[in-house]
Design a protein around this motif. Structure first.
Motif, short mmCIF file in Angstrom:
data_model
loop_
_atom_site.label_atom_id
_atom_site.label_comp_id
_atom_site.label_asym_id
_atom_site.label_seq_id
_atom_site.Cartn_x
_atom_site.Cartn_y
_atom_site.Cartn_z
N ILE A 196 -5.64 14.74 22.29
CA ILE A 196 -4.22 14.37 22.35
C ILE A 196 -3.34 15.51 21.87
N VAL A 197 -3.77 16.18 20.78
CA VAL A 197 -2.97 17.27 20.22
C VAL A 197 -2.89 18.45 21.21
N ALA A 199 -3.26 18.47 24.45
CA ALA A 199 -2.47 18.12 25.62
C ALA A 199 -0.99 18.20 25.32
N GLU A 200 -0.61 17.70 24.11
CA GLU A 200 0.81 17.75 23.74
C GLU A 200 1.28 19.20 23.56
N ARG A 203 1.82 20.77 26.85
CA ARG A 203 3.01 20.23 27.52
C ARG A 203 4.26 20.93 27.02
N LEU A 204 4.22 21.40 25.80
CA LEU A 204 5.36 22.11 25.21
C LEU A 204 5.32 23.63 25.47
N ARG A 230 3.07 15.89 12.30
CA ARG A 230 3.64 17.20 12.63
C ARG A 230 2.73 18.29 12.09
N PHE A 254 6.17 20.31 18.16
CA PHE A 254 5.06 19.35 18.29
C PHE A 254 5.30 18.12 17.41
N HIS A 255 4.96 16.90 17.91
CA HIS A 255 4.98 15.65 17.14
C HIS A 255 4.00 14.69 17.77
N ALA A 256 3.08 14.16 16.97
CA ALA A 256 2.02 13.27 17.48
C ALA A 256 1.78 12.14 16.46
#
Length: 275
Positions: A196-197, A199-200, A203-204, A230, A254-256
């Motif tokens: 998940i991290v 991929a995020e 994306r950024l 964060r 980034f924020h997950a």
């Protein structure tokens, strides 16, 4: 004992037996006399003297004691010598009558207490009423103190129960948290969160391209995600400062979700190319 007469001794034959019979009869008479002289009749024992004391009274004068006549000896004892008379013990002195104790004087009668007056009755009644009121107040205070003490004990018991319940709940929550953390810190959970991290972050990457200002190249970044989801720290390995700035912009944006176990450390590569 009489000697045998001639007529009685005519039958004794021969003649030489007559002197022998005479001698035998004489010896028998002598023996009888000797035995009678040696034999004494047993004297009767004298009776104990009985003394009777007669006390003089006021009504009649004292009488002279009567002398008892001595008993006559038995006819068989007249021949014997009488024993000497024993002196009689002196008569005991008559004890005078004890004097009666003097009469005890009766104590004087106690004086009767004075009759209470109406004023004294009112004062005594008022004093009794005041004492009764004080006693009721004291009993009321004691009951109130007992109730207060019972309430305090009840409150203390409730607090102890609440503390035990809170401690039990905290222990259950801690156990559940440890169980959840154990499940989250397992390999599959951390691998899923790492996906998940990454991929995020990719994306950024467009935000980082704007900061790269046309620079091209590849940047390797190592980062750490904190409990808030964060990135709290990172490091980029690139010789071009523009690529490092591009990676920093991506980390800042980034924020997950919170990572399993409260933190997560990972790494990834960013590739920037001119378009």
């Amino acid at each position: 004992m009489n000697l045998p007469s001639e007529s009685a001794s005519l039958w004794l034959r021969p003649d030489w037996l007559r002197p022998l019979a005479f001698a035998i009869g004489l010896a028998i008479n002598v023996a009888v006399v000797v035995l009678i002289g040696q034999t004494r009749l047993k004297q009767p024992e004298p009776l104990a003297a009985i003394e009777v004391a007669i006390l003089p009274s006021a009504a009649s004068p004292p009488e002279a004691p009567q002398e008892m006549a001595p008993a006559e000896p038995a006819p068989e004892q007249k021949a014997q010598p009488e024993p000497p008379p024993q002196p009689a013990p002196p008569p005991e002195a008559a004890t005078p009558p004890e004097a009666a104790p003097p009469p005890v004087a009766a104590p004087p009668p106690e004086a009767a207490p004075p009759a209470p007056t109406p004023e004294k009755d009112l004062a005594a009644e008022r004093l009794r009423a005041e004492r009764a009121a004080e006693r009721r107040k004291e009993l009321l205070r004691e009951k109130q103190e007992e109730r207060k003490k019972e309430a305090q004990e009840k409150e203390a018991r409730e607090k102890r129960e609440q503390a035990r319940e809170a401690a039990a709940k905290a222990a259950q929550a801690k156990a559940a948290e440890k169980k959840r953390e154990g499940a989250e810190n397992s390999g599959p959970a951390r691998a899923a969160y790492g996906g998940i991290v990454v991929a995020e972050l990719h994306r950024l990457q467009s935000i980082g391209a704007q900061r790269a200002q046309g620079a091209t190249g590849r940047v390797h970044v190592t980062f750490t995600v904190g409990p808030s989801g964060r990135i709290v720290s990172h490091s980029a390995s690139s010789a071009d400062a523009r690529l490092s700035a591009a990676a920093a912009a991506i980390m800042a944006a980034f924020h997950a979700p919170p990572p399993p176990g409260g933190h997560f450390t990972g790494s990834t590569n960013f590739t920037f190319s001119a378009r």
